[in-house]
Scaffold this active site. Structure first.
Site, PDB file in Angstrom:
ATOM      1  N   ILE A  79     -11.477   8.270 -34.135  1.00  0.00           N
ATOM      2  CA  ILE A  79     -12.660   8.833 -33.841  1.00  0.00           C
ATOM      3  C   ILE A  79     -12.457   9.628 -32.902  1.00  0.00           C
ATOM      4  O   ILE A  79     -12.036   9.246 -31.654  1.00  0.00           O
ATOM      5  CB  ILE A  79     -13.472   7.772 -34.013  1.00  0.00           C
ATOM      6  CG1 ILE A  79     -13.470   6.811 -34.799  1.00  0.00           C
ATOM      7  CG2 ILE A  79     -14.802   8.065 -33.374  1.00  0.00           C
ATOM      8  CD1 ILE A  79     -14.017   7.688 -36.354  1.00  0.00           C
ATOM      9  N   THR A  80     -12.737  10.982 -32.905  1.00  0.00           N
ATOM     10  CA  THR A  80     -12.770  11.765 -31.552  1.00  0.00           C
ATOM     11  C   THR A  80     -13.669  11.444 -30.386  1.00  0.00           C
ATOM     12  O   THR A  80     -14.723  10.861 -30.723  1.00  0.00           O
ATOM     13  CB  THR A  80     -13.095  13.246 -31.951  1.00  0.00           C
ATOM     14  OG1 THR A  80     -12.114  13.575 -32.941  1.00  0.00           O
ATOM     15  CG2 THR A  80     -13.055  14.181 -30.745  1.00  0.00           C
ATOM     16  N   SER A  83     -24.093  15.178 -44.942  1.00  0.00           N
ATOM     17  CA  SER A  83     -24.832  16.326 -44.529  1.00  0.00           C
ATOM     18  C   SER A  83     -24.406  16.890 -43.034  1.00  0.00           C
ATOM     19  O   SER A  83     -24.223  17.833 -42.616  1.00  0.00           O
ATOM     20  CB  SER A  83     -26.128  16.050 -44.552  1.00  0.00           C
ATOM     21  OG  SER A  83     -26.682  15.016 -43.740  1.00  0.00           O
ATOM     22  N   CYS A  84     -23.735  15.644 -42.442  1.00  0.00           N
ATOM     23  CA  CYS A  84     -23.173  15.964 -40.807  1.00  0.00           C
ATOM     24  C   CYS A  84     -21.905  16.772 -41.141  1.00  0.00           C
ATOM     25  O   CYS A  84     -21.635  17.475 -40.456  1.00  0.00           O
ATOM     26  CB  CYS A  84     -22.991  14.775 -40.293  1.00  0.00           C
ATOM     27  SG  CYS A  84     -24.470  13.480 -39.773  1.00  0.00           S
ATOM     28  N   LEU A  85     -21.064  16.149 -42.355  1.00  0.00           N
ATOM     29  CA  LEU A  85     -19.854  16.865 -42.224  1.00  0.00           C
ATOM     30  C   LEU A  85     -20.105  18.178 -42.838  1.00  0.00           C
ATOM     31  O   LEU A  85     -19.295  19.135 -42.465  1.00  0.00           O
ATOM     32  CB  LEU A  85     -19.095  16.016 -43.510  1.00  0.00           C
ATOM     33  CG  LEU A  85     -18.633  14.648 -43.187  1.00  0.00           C
ATOM     34  CD1 LEU A  85     -18.054  14.100 -44.351  1.00  0.00           C
ATOM     35  CD2 LEU A  85     -17.631  14.656 -42.164  1.00  0.00           C
ATOM     36  N   ASN A  86     -21.001  18.701 -43.552  1.00  0.00           N
ATOM     37  CA  ASN A  86     -21.116  19.872 -44.128  1.00  0.00           C
ATOM     38  C   ASN A  86     -21.322  21.024 -42.860  1.00  0.00           C
ATOM     39  O   ASN A  86     -20.933  22.071 -42.878  1.00  0.00           O
ATOM     40  CB  ASN A  86     -22.442  19.789 -44.922  1.00  0.00           C
ATOM     41  CG  ASN A  86     -22.089  19.938 -46.310  1.00  0.00           C
ATOM     42  OD1 ASN A  86     -20.914  20.041 -46.716  1.00  0.00           O
ATOM     43  ND2 ASN A  86     -23.089  19.656 -47.312  1.00  0.00           N
ATOM     44  N   ARG A 129     -18.030  21.041 -41.017  1.00  0.00           N
ATOM     45  CA  ARG A 129     -17.049  21.983 -41.738  1.00  0.00           C
ATOM     46  C   ARG A 129     -17.676  23.479 -41.708  1.00  0.00           C
ATOM     47  O   ARG A 129     -16.630  24.369 -41.529  1.00  0.00           O
ATOM     48  CB  ARG A 129     -17.005  21.453 -43.098  1.00  0.00           C
ATOM     49  CG  ARG A 129     -16.391  20.198 -43.055  1.00  0.00           C
ATOM     50  CD  ARG A 129     -16.767  19.552 -44.625  1.00  0.00           C
ATOM     51  NE  ARG A 129     -15.906  18.113 -44.743  1.00  0.00           N
ATOM     52  CZ  ARG A 129     -16.277  17.547 -45.795  1.00  0.00           C
ATOM     53  NH1 ARG A 129     -16.665  17.771 -46.823  1.00  0.00           N
ATOM     54  NH2 ARG A 129     -15.426  16.240 -45.719  1.00  0.00           N
ATOM     55  N   GLU A 132     -12.227  16.656 -41.170  1.00  0.00           N
ATOM     56  CA  GLU A 132     -13.297  17.533 -41.929  1.00  0.00           C
ATOM     57  C   GLU A 132     -12.985  17.705 -43.138  1.00  0.00           C
ATOM     58  O   GLU A 132     -13.349  18.856 -43.563  1.00  0.00           O
ATOM     59  CB  GLU A 132     -13.926  18.586 -41.092  1.00  0.00           C
ATOM     60  CG  GLU A 132     -14.216  18.307 -39.566  1.00  0.00           C
ATOM     61  CD  GLU A 132     -15.461  17.427 -39.495  1.00  0.00           C
ATOM     62  OE1 GLU A 132     -16.164  17.174 -40.602  1.00  0.00           O
ATOM     63  OE2 GLU A 132     -15.694  16.727 -38.618  1.00  0.00           O
ATOM     64  N   THR A 159      -9.631  16.881 -45.798  1.00  0.00           N
ATOM     65  CA  THR A 159      -8.231  17.265 -46.214  1.00  0.00           C
ATOM     66  C   THR A 159      -8.181  18.510 -47.139  1.00  0.00           C
ATOM     67  O   THR A 159      -9.187  18.594 -47.670  1.00  0.00           O
ATOM     68  CB  THR A 159      -7.124  16.313 -46.352  1.00  0.00           C
ATOM     69  OG1 THR A 159      -7.734  15.980 -47.849  1.00  0.00           O
ATOM     70  CG2 THR A 159      -7.437  15.280 -45.536  1.00  0.00           C
TER      71      THR A 159
HETATM   72  C1  LIG Z   1      -7.272  14.393 -34.354  1.00  0.00           C
HETATM   73  C2  LIG Z   1      -8.298  13.958 -35.340  1.00  0.00           C
HETATM   74  C3  LIG Z   1      -9.356  13.584 -34.951  1.00  0.00           C
HETATM   75  C4  LIG Z   1     -10.246  13.044 -35.880  1.00  0.00           C
HETATM   76  N1  LIG Z   1     -11.599  12.493 -35.555  1.00  0.00           N
HETATM   77  C5  LIG Z   1     -12.403  12.003 -36.499  1.00  0.00           C
HETATM   78  C6  LIG Z   1     -13.810  11.684 -36.253  1.00  0.00           C
HETATM   79  O1  LIG Z   1     -14.133  11.780 -34.941  1.00  0.00           O
HETATM   80  N2  LIG Z   1     -14.357  11.164 -36.853  1.00  0.00           N
HETATM   81  C7  LIG Z   1     -13.998  10.572 -38.230  1.00  0.00           C
HETATM   82  O2  LIG Z   1     -14.897  10.067 -38.904  1.00  0.00           O
HETATM   83  N3  LIG Z   1     -12.661  11.145 -38.485  1.00  0.00           N
HETATM   84  C8  LIG Z   1     -11.980  11.744 -37.713  1.00  0.00           C
HETATM   85  N4  LIG Z   1     -10.485  12.081 -38.167  1.00  0.00           N
HETATM   86  C9  LIG Z   1     -10.095  11.547 -39.350  1.00  0.00           C
HETATM   87  C10 LIG Z   1     -10.008  12.472 -40.617  1.00  0.00           C
HETATM   88  O3  LIG Z   1     -11.325  12.803 -41.004  1.00  0.00           O
HETATM   89  C11 LIG Z   1      -9.000  11.698 -41.605  1.00  0.00           C
HETATM   90  O4  LIG Z   1      -7.471  11.708 -40.774  1.00  0.00           O
HETATM   91  C12 LIG Z   1      -8.866  12.446 -42.803  1.00  0.00           C
HETATM   92  O5  LIG Z   1     -10.339  12.231 -43.480  1.00  0.00           O
HETATM   93  C13 LIG Z   1      -7.825  11.868 -43.583  1.00  0.00           C
HETATM   94  O6  LIG Z   1      -8.013  10.642 -43.809  1.00  0.00           O
HETATM   95  P1  LIG Z   1      -6.507   9.444 -43.649  1.00  0.00           P
HETATM   96  O7  LIG Z   1      -6.058  10.243 -42.432  1.00  0.00           O
HETATM   97  O8  LIG Z   1      -6.849   8.407 -43.914  1.00  0.00           O
HETATM   98  O9  LIG Z   1      -5.629   9.939 -44.916  1.00  0.00           O
HETATM   99  P2  LIG Z   1      -5.449   9.457 -46.391  1.00  0.00           P
HETATM  100  O10 LIG Z   1      -6.850   9.423 -46.900  1.00  0.00           O
HETATM  101  O11 LIG Z   1      -4.476   8.252 -46.196  1.00  0.00           O
HETATM  102  O12 LIG Z   1      -4.584  10.601 -47.076  1.00  0.00           O
HETATM  103  C14 LIG Z   1      -3.304  11.158 -46.873  1.00  0.00           C
HETATM  104  C15 LIG Z   1      -2.991  12.115 -47.753  1.00  0.00           C
HETATM  105  O13 LIG Z   1      -3.255  11.736 -49.010  1.00  0.00           O
HETATM  106  C16 LIG Z   1      -4.291  12.962 -49.623  1.00  0.00           C
HETATM  107  N5  LIG Z   1      -5.173  12.261 -50.661  1.00  0.00           N
HETATM  108  C17 LIG Z   1      -5.977  11.305 -50.672  1.00  0.00           C
HETATM  109  N6  LIG Z   1      -6.615  11.284 -51.809  1.00  0.00           N
HETATM  110  C18 LIG Z   1      -5.989  11.909 -52.856  1.00  0.00           C
HETATM  111  C19 LIG Z   1      -6.475  12.072 -53.992  1.00  0.00           C
HETATM  112  N7  LIG Z   1      -7.318  11.588 -54.635  1.00  0.00           N
HETATM  113  N8  LIG Z   1      -5.445  13.045 -54.785  1.00  0.00           N
HETATM  114  C20 LIG Z   1      -4.476  13.835 -53.919  1.00  0.00           C
HETATM  115  N9  LIG Z   1      -4.333  13.650 -52.590  1.00  0.00           N
HETATM  116  C21 LIG Z   1      -5.129  12.609 -51.950  1.00  0.00           C
HETATM  117  C22 LIG Z   1      -4.827  13.450 -48.412  1.00  0.00           C
HETATM  118  O14 LIG Z   1      -5.503  14.502 -48.782  1.00  0.00           O
HETATM  119  C23 LIG Z   1      -3.908  13.421 -47.252  1.00  0.00           C
HETATM  120  O15 LIG Z   1      -3.027  14.510 -47.678  1.00  0.00           O
HETATM  121  C24 LIG Z   1      -9.769  12.792 -37.191  1.00  0.00           C
HETATM  122  C25 LIG Z   1      -8.557  12.850 -37.528  1.00  0.00           C
HETATM  123  C26 LIG Z   1      -7.660  13.648 -36.555  1.00  0.00           C
HETATM  124  C27 LIG Z   1      -6.220  13.806 -36.929  1.00  0.00           C
END
Ligand SMILES: Cc1cc2nc3c(=O)[nH]c(=O)nc-3n(C[C@H](O)[C@H](O)[C@H](O)COP(=O)(O)OP(=O)(O)OC[C@H]3O[C@@H](n4cnc5c(N)ncnc54)[C@H](O)[C@@H]3O)c2cc1C
Length: 242
Positions: free
Chosen positions: A21-22, A95-98, A101, A221, A223
């Site tokens: 969480i940023t 809607s926040c994410l949109n 993004r 936002e 992957t």
């Molecule tokens: C610097 C930073 C700041 C952030 N700030 C915030 C924030 O303020 N608030 C917040 O809520 N989040 C925040 N995030 C979190 C970010 O949104 C998550 O890291 C992101 O959603 C990915 O989740 P995860 O890291 O758990 O990866 P995982 O869910 O473990 O995924 C790992 C990999 O698997 C892939 N994957 C997952 N499911 C599938 C599928 N079905 N098919 C194929 N591939 C798949 C993913 O795309 C990824 O490449 C932040 C992340 C970073 C790095």
């Protein structure tokens, strides 16, 4: 979403953790989405609340200038007024994410443009075999290709912005913009780094710093994989994810 909120009289009790969480360790208030028996709900949680902890995540190689935290909610008690009244269901966080993004569709290109300017400046002043690096065809090919991708990304961002201001923009269209512009910005940052040679690995020049930061932007936002899956669903009608 595993964080849960349950009613206790008129209060809510929140339990769970939120990773990555940023500004989690700096904020006075955290916006927390949680599962309840009534569906997903949003809450404003004062970070001074009993049971709330923010643990800083150390040793990041990307976005090192911002603090990223793990939030722990251990039976945090909140009054009914802490619940966001209009936010009901998954549509609220989405809607926040949109909005976030959509901002990235433009923001990523700002980083790419800075990289390109740094590479053009460097190539113009760095002599190799008695001629500026910028006078070699391979360098010009790199610069020209990056300029084409940057321009295409800008047009895409502008188009989505105009759609948003007129008829509105769908989540899948935003996915397309975020996927393309972050992917291309990262490719541009890496290519610019090659033009800088060894100097490109120092903090004196911006491209590798941008590339490292864009690695986070590629992940947060939504992957790249998630945006590909959203676009795939829009094209085929089949959701390849749960
Ligand atoms: C610097 C930073 C700041 C952030 N700030 C915030 C924030 O303020 N608030 C917040 O809520 N989040 C925040 N995030 C979190 C970010 O949104 C998550 O890291 C992101 O959603 C990915 O989740 P995860 O890291 O758990 O990866 P995982 O869910 O473990 O995924 C790992 C990999 O698997 C892939 N994957 C997952 N499911 C599938 C599928 N079905 N098919 C194929 N591939 C798949 C993913 O795309 C990824 O490449 C932040 C992340 C970073 C790095």
């Amino acid at each position: 979403m595993r964080t849960r909120a349950r009613r206790d009289g008129s209060d809510w009790i929140l339990s769970g953790t939120k990773m990555w969480i940023t500004n989690g360790g700096l904020a006075d208030v955290a916006t927390v989405w949680a599962q309840t028996d009534e569906g997903i709900r949003g809450f404003l949680v004062p970070t001074t609340a009993q049971g709330f902890t923010a643990n800083t995540i150390h040793n990041k190689l990307s976005l090192r200038a911002s603090i990223t935290s793990e939030l722990v909610l251990d039976n945090v008690r909140l009054p009914a007024s802490a619940q966001l009244p209009e936010a009901r269901g998954l549509g609220a966080p989405l809607s926040c994410l949109n909005e976030a993004r959509f901002g990235i569709v433009f923001g990523a290109l700002g980083a790419a443009r800075d990289c390109l300017e740094a590479a053009i400046d460097y190539a113009g002043t760095r002599d190799v075999f008695d001629r500026p690096l910028s006078s070699y065809q391979l360098t010009q090919e790199k610069l020209a290709n990056m300029t084409v991708e940057l321009g295409k990304g800008m047009l895409l961002a502008l188009h989505l912005g105009r759609l948003k201001d007129s008829v509105g923009v769908t989540p899948d269209q935003i996915s397309l913009g975020k996927l393309n512009n972050v992917r291309e910005a990262l490719a541009i940052a890496r290519e610019c780094r090659t033009i800088l040679g060894a100097s490109g690995i120092t903090l004196e020049y911006s491209p590798l710093r941008h590339a490292n930061n864009l690695e986070s932007v590629l992940t947060y936002e939504g992957t790249s994989e998630m945006h590909l899956l959203s676009i795939g669903r829009a094209l085929t009608g089949h959701a390849a994810f749960r």
